[in-house]
Motif scaffolding. Structure first.
Motif, PDB file in Angstrom:
ATOM      1  N   ARG A 197       0.834  -1.210   0.000  1.00 12.19           N
ATOM      2  CA  ARG A 197       0.000   0.000   0.000  1.00 12.19           C
ATOM      3  C   ARG A 197       0.865   1.254   0.000  1.00 12.19           C
ATOM      4  O   ARG A 197       1.909   1.291   0.637  1.00 12.19           O
ATOM      5  N   GLY A 198       0.423   2.255  -0.729  1.00 13.35           N
ATOM      6  CA  GLY A 198       1.129   3.520  -0.761  1.00 13.35           C
ATOM      7  C   GLY A 198       0.164   4.651  -1.023  1.00 13.35           C
ATOM      8  O   GLY A 198      -1.043   4.421  -1.202  1.00 13.35           O
ATOM      9  N   PRO A 199       0.657   5.881  -1.095  1.00 16.04           N
ATOM     10  CA  PRO A 199      -0.226   7.028  -1.334  1.00 16.04           C
ATOM     11  C   PRO A 199      -1.040   6.905  -2.619  1.00 16.04           C
ATOM     12  O   PRO A 199      -2.166   7.376  -2.692  1.00 16.04           O
ATOM     13  N   GLY A 200      -0.460   6.242  -3.617  1.00 19.03           N
ATOM     14  CA  GLY A 200      -1.166   6.102  -4.880  1.00 19.03           C
ATOM     15  C   GLY A 200      -1.920   4.806  -5.024  1.00 19.03           C
ATOM     16  O   GLY A 200      -2.405   4.483  -6.104  1.00 19.03           O
ATOM     17  N   GLY A 201      -2.014   4.028  -3.957  1.00 24.72           N
ATOM     18  CA  GLY A 201      -2.681   2.727  -4.023  1.00 24.72           C
ATOM     19  C   GLY A 201      -1.675   1.601  -3.970  1.00 24.72           C
ATOM     20  O   GLY A 201      -0.517   1.783  -3.579  1.00 24.72           O
ATOM     21  N   HIS A 202      -2.080   0.424  -4.425  1.00 25.51           N
ATOM     22  CA  HIS A 202      -1.212  -0.744  -4.388  1.00 25.51           C
ATOM     23  C   HIS A 202      -0.142  -0.680  -5.478  1.00 25.51           C
ATOM     24  O   HIS A 202      -0.414  -0.293  -6.614  1.00 25.51           O
ATOM     25  N   THR A 203       1.063  -1.057  -5.123  1.00 21.32           N
ATOM     26  CA  THR A 203       2.137  -1.221  -6.097  1.00 21.32           C
ATOM     27  C   THR A 203       2.805  -2.567  -5.868  1.00 21.32           C
ATOM     28  O   THR A 203       2.644  -3.190  -4.821  1.00 21.32           O
ATOM     29  N   HIS A 204       3.557  -3.013  -6.860  1.00 19.60           N
ATOM     30  CA  HIS A 204       4.311  -4.265  -6.778  1.00 19.60           C
ATOM     31  C   HIS A 204       5.783  -3.935  -7.046  1.00 19.60           C
ATOM     32  O   HIS A 204       6.232  -3.956  -8.182  1.00 19.60           O
ATOM     33  N   PRO A 205       6.557  -3.622  -6.014  1.00 21.06           N
ATOM     34  CA  PRO A 205       7.948  -3.207  -6.214  1.00 21.06           C
ATOM     35  C   PRO A 205       8.854  -4.366  -6.569  1.00 21.06           C
ATOM     36  O   PRO A 205       8.482  -5.540  -6.490  1.00 21.06           O
ATOM     37  N   GLY A 206      10.080  -4.018  -6.944  1.00 15.17           N
ATOM     38  CA  GLY A 206      11.097  -5.035  -7.200  1.00 15.17           C
ATOM     39  C   GLY A 206      11.004  -5.612  -8.596  1.00 15.17           C
ATOM     40  O   GLY A 206      10.365  -5.082  -9.490  1.00 15.17           O
ATOM     41  N   GLY A 207      11.664  -6.757  -8.758  1.00 16.38           N
ATOM     42  CA  GLY A 207      11.651  -7.449 -10.037  1.00 16.38           C
ATOM     43  C   GLY A 207      12.971  -7.357 -10.761  1.00 16.38           C
ATOM     44  O   GLY A 207      13.737  -6.410 -10.583  1.00 16.38           O
ATOM     45  N   GLY A 208      13.265  -8.366 -11.552  1.00 11.30           N
ATOM     46  CA  GLY A 208      14.469  -8.373 -12.360  1.00 11.30           C
ATOM     47  C   GLY A 208      15.649  -9.088 -11.753  1.00 11.30           C
ATOM     48  O   GLY A 208      16.702  -9.161 -12.365  1.00 11.30           O
ATOM     49  N   VAL A 209      15.487  -9.633 -10.544  1.00 19.09           N
ATOM     50  CA  VAL A 209      16.543 -10.380  -9.866  1.00 19.09           C
ATOM     51  C   VAL A 209      16.021 -11.784  -9.568  1.00 19.09           C
ATOM     52  O   VAL A 209      14.890 -11.934  -9.091  1.00 19.09           O
ATOM     53  N   ARG A 210      16.826 -12.801  -9.835  1.00 19.74           N
ATOM     54  CA  ARG A 210      16.388 -14.183  -9.616  1.00 19.74           C
ATOM     55  C   ARG A 210      16.296 -14.484  -8.120  1.00 19.74           C
ATOM     56  O   ARG A 210      17.269 -14.354  -7.392  1.00 19.74           O
ATOM     57  N   MET A 211      15.085 -14.877  -7.701  1.00 18.09           N
ATOM     58  CA  MET A 211      14.809 -15.182  -6.307  1.00 18.09           C
ATOM     59  C   MET A 211      14.155 -16.555  -6.208  1.00 18.09           C
ATOM     60  O   MET A 211      13.714 -17.126  -7.206  1.00 18.09           O
ATOM     61  N   LYS A 212      14.054 -17.063  -4.970  1.00 18.57           N
ATOM     62  CA  LYS A 212      13.406 -18.351  -4.723  1.00 18.57           C
ATOM     63  C   LYS A 212      12.666 -18.276  -3.400  1.00 18.57           C
ATOM     64  O   LYS A 212      12.983 -17.456  -2.533  1.00 18.57           O
ATOM     65  N   ALA A 213      11.678 -19.145  -3.226  1.00 21.76           N
ATOM     66  CA  ALA A 213      10.932 -19.190  -1.973  1.00 21.76           C
ATOM     67  C   ALA A 213      10.259 -20.545  -1.837  1.00 21.76           C
ATOM     68  O   ALA A 213       9.857 -21.156  -2.839  1.00 21.76           O
TER      69      ALA A 213
END
Length: 293
Positions: A197-213
């Motif tokens: 959540r932010g002032p402008g609504g929902h955002t999806h930050p990040g991306g472009g780096v190989r991750m795992k979970a």
């Protein structure tokens, strides 16, 4: 199913590149919770595209990474069909196995201003896309699967990797509900993080780096494996940009690529809906491109 987990869906939305995801339709730098970088997963890569965005098809004027995927032999990159269809006619696809593809693109863009092809070639190897001819199919099986065939010599010269192992026919069904509950699953990809959540609504930050979970079993259908991404259970998960990326399971002690990320809940908190690779349909599509167990 809900939102598709990709950063480029159609010719109309392709202009919304991977770093501008707040208005995109979902696919994650793997969720921020319970996730870690994955430099050892050298077989996992990013799908990079160049395309026309100004009405002049003579030359491409856009370049970005758009989805994730996995090398399944020395020159075959497995991804999702919604990542490789409905593009402008002059689209070209490339594969990068770099750990941080976004930084590579940023550096190449500074070195080759106004030359998307040079930028793509700096970080990736160009290939030929083969999408499932029946995509998009019905919801029960959308046939959302494709491969990028690369020049084997160029891929070998650029990167060192061990291709992912594919499952035997019916491997997931053979486990049964208890076996699936007891199986260790891992999702990987280059996508964005869960909604914030932010002032402008929902955002999806990040991306472009190989991750795992880690993820855990939720449900199994004829074409789909659903995996839980709930944080309290110790799970991470996939989000925008992870489309086509791998979902591994440890089967008989061996890490096996059993499904590819396709869709999930819009904020990327609950469920990763993945396309099974042990089904007759998926195996029939893959058999011309890769040796199957």
């Amino acid at each position: 199913m809900t939102a598709v987990r990709t950063t480029a869906l159609t010719a109309a939305t392709a202009a919304a590149c991977a770093v501008v995801l707040a208005t995109a339709i979902p696919s994650a730098a793997i969720n921020s919770y319970n996730a870690t970088p994955a430099p050892e997963r050298t077989e996992v890569g990013a799908l990079v595209a160049t395309w026309d965005n100004d009405g002049d098809p003579a030359t491409p004027d856009r370049v970005d990474w758009v989805c994730s995927g996995t090398m399944v032999d020395t020159n075959t990159f497995l991804t999702a069909a919604h990542c490789t269809t409905d593009w402008p006619a002059n689209v070209k696809f490339y594969v990068s196995l770099d750990q941080d593809v976004q930084s590579g693109l940023d550096k190449a863009a500074a070195e080759h201003p106004g030359d998307p092809a040079a930028v793509a070639n700096a970080v990736a190897v160009q290939g030929t896309a083969h999408s499932h001819p029946a995509y998009p199919g019905p919801a029960s099986d959308t046939h959302d699967i494709s491969v990028i065939e690369l020049p084997a010599a160029k891929a070998k010269a650029r990167w060192s990797f061990t291709p992912a192992a594919l499952p035997k026919a019916g491997a997931l069904a053979a486990l049964g509900p208890q076996g699936l509950d007891d199986t260790s699953f891992l999702v990987a990809g280059y996508g964005t993080q869960e909604a914030q959540r932010g002032p402008g609504g929902h955002t999806h930050p990040g991306g472009g780096v190989r991750m795992k979970a880690p993820v855990t079993y939720n449900a199994l259908n004829d074409a789909w494996l659903r995996l839980a991404m709930t944080a309290p259970q110790g799970n991470g998960g996939a989000c925008y940009g992870d489309s086509g990326g791998p979902n591994f399971a440890t089967l008989a002690g061996k890490r096996t690529l059993v499904a590819t990320t396709i869709t999930g809940d819009t904020p990327c908190y609950a469920t990763n809906v993945t396309y099974r690779l042990d089904t007759p349909g998926a195996r029939a599509f893959l058999s011309p491109f890769v040796a199957l167990p």
